[in-house]
Design a protein around this motif. Sequence first.
Motif, short mmCIF file in Angstrom:
data_model
loop_
_atom_site.label_atom_id
_atom_site.label_comp_id
_atom_site.label_asym_id
_atom_site.label_seq_id
_atom_site.Cartn_x
_atom_site.Cartn_y
_atom_site.Cartn_z
N ASP A 162 43.63 36.20 24.28
CA ASP A 162 44.14 35.89 22.94
C ASP A 162 43.00 35.75 21.94
O ASP A 162 43.11 36.20 20.78
N GLU A 163 41.90 35.14 22.36
CA GLU A 163 40.74 35.02 21.47
C GLU A 163 40.13 36.38 21.19
O GLU A 163 39.64 36.65 20.09
N ALA A 167 39.73 38.20 17.52
CA ALA A 167 38.39 38.54 17.02
C ALA A 167 38.30 39.96 16.50
O ALA A 167 37.53 40.25 15.57
N VAL A 168 39.05 40.88 17.10
CA VAL A 168 38.98 42.29 16.71
C VAL A 168 40.01 42.54 15.61
O VAL A 168 41.21 42.34 15.80
N THR A 169 39.53 42.99 14.45
CA THR A 169 40.40 43.22 13.30
C THR A 169 40.10 44.60 12.71
O THR A 169 39.24 45.34 13.22
N ASP A 170 40.77 44.92 11.62
CA ASP A 170 40.50 46.19 10.95
C ASP A 170 39.11 46.23 10.33
O ASP A 170 38.64 47.31 9.93
N THR A 192 40.62 43.24 31.27
CA THR A 192 39.90 42.92 30.04
C THR A 192 39.34 44.19 29.40
O THR A 192 39.41 44.37 28.18
N LEU A 193 38.80 45.07 30.22
CA LEU A 193 38.29 46.34 29.69
C LEU A 193 39.41 47.17 29.08
O LEU A 193 39.24 47.80 28.02
N GLU A 194 40.58 47.16 29.72
CA GLU A 194 41.72 47.90 29.18
C GLU A 194 42.16 47.32 27.84
O GLU A 194 42.55 48.08 26.92
N LEU A 195 42.11 46.01 27.70
CA LEU A 195 42.45 45.38 26.42
C LEU A 195 41.47 45.80 25.34
O LEU A 195 41.86 46.07 24.19
#
Length: 398
Positions: A162-163, A167-170, A192-195
């Motif tokens: 979730d964090e 953290a990853v945005t446009d 995690t790598l797939e996410l």
Amino acid sequence: MSISGSWQRTARGAGLLAADGSIASTIFAEMSALAHSTGAINLGQGFPDEDGPAEVLDAARRAIADGVNQYPPGTGMPVLREAIAAHQQRFYGLRVDPDREVLVTAGATEALAATILALVDEGDEVVTLEPFYDAYGGVIALARGVHTTVPLRGPDLLPDHDELRAAVTDRTRLILINNPHNPTGTVLPTETLELIVELAHQHDAVIVTDEVYEHLTFDTPHVPVATLPGARERTVTISSAGKTFSTTGWKIGWIVSTPALVTAILAVKQFLTYVNGAPFQPAIAVGLALPDSYFTGIAATLKAKRDLLAHGLVKAGFGVTIPRGTYFVVADAAPLGYRDAKTLCRELPSLAGVVGVPISAFCHDELAAEYSSLVRFAFCKKVDVLERASAQLARLGR
């Protein structure tokens, strides 16, 4: 005379700008100097104390004798680029064009610097895990990027998904991961790598993977991000020879990516070192072609060294997180009554004749307190050195 410039921004990004505006020494330099001045065993700085395979060293000597001492091609010698491509196919099933998709660099650090400087503009966000290798913060700041981190937490020191999503945005330009991870020894699970791949597609980010410890995993196979569905076309894979072949001073690294990304990175890289290490390049090509037994052997040897040092640390009274990769183990000094690992590390030479590095040195100030009692120790040393260090550390548990 006032000397100002981008060095201040770079130093601040790496956590090296002192309160008075001067540049501070790195914790690695401080601890190594302490080891030298006290005669303590240096388990702080991560470099092996044994030479690499004879075949690789002999190949370098032959190259020097044969006159391979002038500028190599800007992208790297063909023999090494072909060996890197063959390595990716052999170990990971990745088909790579050695002429268009491989770039040889002055170690992984230059590969990281060239990649970040090439792809990050002012205000772009770069997401990394935290704790993070200090070069990440420095180069992100040099590129005028915004450094966003996702902490590694819990008993296994893993990121919360979730964090990571938050953290990853446009605004994210790069997702930079170090896997296996220095300083914690964490190996990221496939989910995690797939996410990360999913988020990169969702936000149109480039994935940069620092995989220098790719052959130093224990009971957990290394999974390059580029092998996952949908990842290849937006991934820059970085690795180097130093950790795999115990040749950290040779500074031979490489980038594997798409032709478009390699071309963009080369546009910056050619104005950094231009080229390097001519006689070492064919020698590393020899190393990459060594039999499977070499690669499984170095991992098995390191695993035994990990267990030796971890046992000594437990006996000394530390809490220990057993690493799944790299050559570092994280020890918690809180059970010994030390909440501040920096204090312990400065006292360890007199207490036990050993030097380590506080994990907080790999963190921003905002998160450093969360890791304040943790120490990183390197186990890429000779067995007798680790045995002496373990015996000396045992004094702490008396």
